[in-house]
Design an enzyme around this catalytic site. Structure first.
Site, PDB file in Angstrom:
ATOM      1  N   ASN A   7       0.869  -1.368   0.153  1.00  0.00           N
ATOM      2  CA  ASN A   7       0.141  -0.061   0.040  1.00  0.00           C
ATOM      3  C   ASN A   7       0.828   1.271  -0.066  1.00  0.00           C
ATOM      4  O   ASN A   7       1.529   1.606   0.994  1.00  0.00           O
ATOM      5  CB  ASN A   7      -0.898   0.086   1.172  1.00  0.00           C
ATOM      6  CG  ASN A   7      -1.864   1.098   1.256  1.00  0.00           C
ATOM      7  OD1 ASN A   7      -1.794   1.982   0.510  1.00  0.00           O
ATOM      8  ND2 ASN A   7      -2.723   1.199   2.166  1.00  0.00           N
ATOM      9  N   ARG A  91      -2.912  -2.244  -3.127  1.00  0.00           N
ATOM     10  CA  ARG A  91      -3.895  -1.173  -2.937  1.00  0.00           C
ATOM     11  C   ARG A  91      -3.785   0.106  -3.865  1.00  0.00           C
ATOM     12  O   ARG A  91      -3.030   0.804  -3.806  1.00  0.00           O
ATOM     13  CB  ARG A  91      -3.985  -0.769  -1.630  1.00  0.00           C
ATOM     14  CG  ARG A  91      -5.195   0.070  -1.519  1.00  0.00           C
ATOM     15  CD  ARG A  91      -4.796   0.910  -0.158  1.00  0.00           C
ATOM     16  NE  ARG A  91      -6.025   1.784  -0.207  1.00  0.00           N
ATOM     17  CZ  ARG A  91      -5.994   3.096   0.615  1.00  0.00           C
ATOM     18  NH1 ARG A  91      -4.725   3.789   1.088  1.00  0.00           N
ATOM     19  NH2 ARG A  91      -7.150   3.664   0.659  1.00  0.00           N
ATOM     20  N   HIS A 180     -12.879   3.445   0.269  1.00  0.00           N
ATOM     21  CA  HIS A 180     -12.777   2.578   1.263  1.00  0.00           C
ATOM     22  C   HIS A 180     -13.538   1.238   0.983  1.00  0.00           C
ATOM     23  O   HIS A 180     -14.032   0.537   1.823  1.00  0.00           O
ATOM     24  CB  HIS A 180     -13.499   3.057   2.729  1.00  0.00           C
ATOM     25  CG  HIS A 180     -12.861   4.092   3.569  1.00  0.00           C
ATOM     26  ND1 HIS A 180     -13.558   5.199   4.025  1.00  0.00           N
ATOM     27  CD2 HIS A 180     -11.575   4.412   3.483  1.00  0.00           C
ATOM     28  CE1 HIS A 180     -12.706   5.888   4.626  1.00  0.00           C
ATOM     29  NE2 HIS A 180     -11.703   5.465   4.426  1.00  0.00           N
ATOM     30  N   GLY A 210     -12.860   5.962  10.380  1.00  0.00           N
ATOM     31  CA  GLY A 210     -11.504   6.264  10.990  1.00  0.00           C
ATOM     32  C   GLY A 210     -11.219   7.829  10.882  1.00  0.00           C
ATOM     33  O   GLY A 210     -12.230   8.545  11.196  1.00  0.00           O
ATOM     34  N   ARG A 241     -11.808  16.517   7.228  1.00  0.00           N
ATOM     35  CA  ARG A 241     -12.584  16.904   6.325  1.00  0.00           C
ATOM     36  C   ARG A 241     -13.890  17.322   6.493  1.00  0.00           C
ATOM     37  O   ARG A 241     -14.646  16.745   7.339  1.00  0.00           O
ATOM     38  CB  ARG A 241     -12.693  15.662   5.349  1.00  0.00           C
ATOM     39  CG  ARG A 241     -11.255  15.286   4.717  1.00  0.00           C
ATOM     40  CD  ARG A 241     -11.533  14.321   3.960  1.00  0.00           C
ATOM     41  NE  ARG A 241     -10.062  13.350   3.663  1.00  0.00           N
ATOM     42  CZ  ARG A 241     -10.080  12.075   3.600  1.00  0.00           C
ATOM     43  NH1 ARG A 241     -11.294  11.475   3.378  1.00  0.00           N
ATOM     44  NH2 ARG A 241      -8.785  11.397   3.567  1.00  0.00           N
ATOM     45  N   PHE A 284      -9.838  11.532  17.356  1.00  0.00           N
ATOM     46  CA  PHE A 284     -11.049  11.249  18.138  1.00  0.00           C
ATOM     47  C   PHE A 284     -10.770  11.437  19.794  1.00  0.00           C
ATOM     48  O   PHE A 284     -11.424  11.688  20.693  1.00  0.00           O
ATOM     49  CB  PHE A 284     -11.830  10.226  17.734  1.00  0.00           C
ATOM     50  CG  PHE A 284     -12.608  10.825  16.708  1.00  0.00           C
ATOM     51  CD1 PHE A 284     -12.258  10.662  15.158  1.00  0.00           C
ATOM     52  CD2 PHE A 284     -13.947  11.395  17.038  1.00  0.00           C
ATOM     53  CE1 PHE A 284     -12.786  10.961  14.324  1.00  0.00           C
ATOM     54  CE2 PHE A 284     -14.580  11.848  15.474  1.00  0.00           C
ATOM     55  CZ  PHE A 284     -14.146  11.768  14.469  1.00  0.00           C
ATOM     56  N   GLY A 333     -14.476   3.299  14.798  1.00  0.00           N
ATOM     57  CA  GLY A 333     -15.788   2.118  15.026  1.00  0.00           C
ATOM     58  C   GLY A 333     -15.419   1.220  15.835  1.00  0.00           C
ATOM     59  O   GLY A 333     -16.392   0.462  16.419  1.00  0.00           O
ATOM     60  N   GLU A 384      -7.989  -5.031   5.302  1.00  0.00           N
ATOM     61  CA  GLU A 384      -7.948  -4.512   3.825  1.00  0.00           C
ATOM     62  C   GLU A 384      -6.749  -5.375   3.437  1.00  0.00           C
ATOM     63  O   GLU A 384      -7.032  -5.958   1.980  1.00  0.00           O
ATOM     64  CB  GLU A 384      -7.586  -3.091   3.621  1.00  0.00           C
ATOM     65  CG  GLU A 384      -9.107  -2.282   3.855  1.00  0.00           C
ATOM     66  CD  GLU A 384      -8.708  -0.803   4.365  1.00  0.00           C
ATOM     67  OE1 GLU A 384      -9.071  -0.037   3.350  1.00  0.00           O
ATOM     68  OE2 GLU A 384      -8.342  -0.565   5.323  1.00  0.00           O
TER      69      GLU A 384
END
Ligand code: ADP
Length: 397
Positions: A7, A91, A180, A210, A241, A284, A333, A384
């Site tokens: 990735n 990826r 995603h 995330g 964002r 977070f 999550g 992933e």
């Protein structure tokens, strides 16, 4: 069969070597600061301390050369020889409308991905550099592309079309793509397995929360709607964002603050989201701590984030005419007990009931709804890399 999953980001890359006989991870690692001073590779094999290799790496090819050295290293390697790598899975962020599934990479695929660069100018170029580097470093070993956008290609046109002049779609491909996808696909399959159901019979809402965050409505294993759009900026409130806003705000702020398009883009992508609302952080955990200490804007950021997720879950249930399970994944999550609870609480009217005791977990495959909850709620850690390795195996075997 050993598969190397890669990735590549602009100045970093992650890798995992998997033995697909039992899907075990043989080695994994991260290269940071490629092409910048202070480049380093952190390499890990199960049961050993992390190896940190500090050495200049001028580009992705050089970085991947060091990765291959580490993987085959006498002391901390996972395999003896490079020929034990049977295939490579990459990826790739954007395949536009060109691919709805993973593919073996050849010249035609590379050309198609180059054509998608203008849709993902930050992501596709390093992804392509990784592919080209591996073709040179391990000639003859098949490379497979696994695309973030692919899973979402099943969306009906009513979900992906924007209410703009249709020519903009035809001329420039301005439409919703969604991102995603590999994560949404992995967790929806895993959730079906956990529920002992065929995915074809399920209506799922998958919540990848995330730093970047998106939801998908997955009906019968196919995406019906997803919250990220033409770019990953649309939809939920994210770390930095803005997600959904009135598009008129963009030109309004550009006029008021005298911003260039680049500056406006930076404001929406890098200075907004929970960072923008709270002024505290994009992380977070920091925001939860600040809110617990009474910081009102931090609490407002959390409330705005949670409410947006709640709204989307209900909307996606409506899109599918019902929902059997809601799945939480990715950093927040999987780990934030309080956010999961807060997101689900207003959805009791739809038969969504989280069990506080079961929900008191982090990062483990778990059904966290009450036994009587009409809609199941699950925590499924995303993987992933495994999904990329499975696709790669499927295509090369
Ligand atoms: P990405 O891959 O998009 O960078 P991740 O999936 O790693 O993001 O998620 C990162 C986010 O998850 C961060 O905002 C982090 O604060 C949040 N997170 C991780 N662990 C916890 C936790 N225990 N409680 C709350 N939030 C968490």
């Amino acid at each position: 069969m050993n598969i190397l999953v890669i990735n590549c980001g602009s100045s970093s890359l992650k890798y995992q070597l998997l033995n697909m006989n039992d899907e075990s991870v043989l080695a994994s690692g991260l290269v940071e600061r490629i092409g910048i001073e202070g480049a380093q590779l952190k390499h890990e094999i199960p049961g050993h301390d992390k190896e940190v290799i500090k050495t200049p790496m001028k580009d992705h090819k050089e970085a991947l050369g060091h990765v291959l050295d580490a993987i085959t290293h006498e002391k901390y390697g996972a395999i003896k020889e490079l020929k034990e790598i049977n295939a490579i899975g990459h990826r790739v962020v954007h395949a536009g409308e060109k691919y709805a599934a993973s593919v073996i990479i050849d010249e035609k695929v590379i050309k198609a991905l180059e054509e998608c660069i203008e849709l993902a100018p930050l992501h596709n170029p390093p992804n392509l550099m990784g592919i080209e580097a591996m073709q040179e470093l391990l000639p003859g070993v098949p490379n497979v592309g696994v695309f973030d956008t692919a899973f979402h290609q099943t969306m009906p046109a009513s979900s992906y079309i924007y209410a703009l002049p249709y020519e903009l779609y035809e001329k420039y491909g301005v439409r919703r793509y969604g991102f995603h996808g590999t994560s949404h696909r992995y967790v929806s399959q895993r959730a079906a397995d956990m529920l002992g159901k065929d995915i074809k019979d399920l209506k799922l809402v998958t919540c990848h929360l995330g730093n970047g965050a998106s939801l998908a409505a997955v009906q019968g294993g196919k995406v019906m709607a997803t919250s990220m759009g033409f770019t990953p900026l649309e939809g939920l409130v994210m770390g930095t964002r803005c997600g959904d806003i009135d598009p008129a705000i963009v030109t309004f702020i550009m006029n008021k603050e005298g911003l260039t398009p680049q500056e406006a883009d930076n404001l929406l992508n890098k200075q907004s989201g929970v960072l923008g609302i709270s002024g505290v952080s994009s992380d977070f955990r920091d925001i939860e701590n600040a809110a617990a200490e009474g910081n009102e804007r931090a609490q407002l950021a959390l409330d705005a984030f949670d409410q947006r997720v709640t709204q989307y879950i209900a909307a996606y249930a409506a899109v599918m005419g019902g929902v059997d399970a809601v799945i939480f994944t990715a950093g927040l999550g999987e780990n934030s007990i309080d956010n999961r609870q807060a997101i689900c609480k207003p959805l009791a009217f739809m038969g969504i009931e989280v069990d506080p005791a079961k929900n008191n977990i982090r990062g483990k495959d778990t059904v966290v709804s009450t036994d009587s909850s009409k809609v199941k709620v699950l925590v499924v850690p995303t993987n992933e890399e495994l999904m990329i390795a499975r696709d790669t195996l499927e295509l090369v075997k």
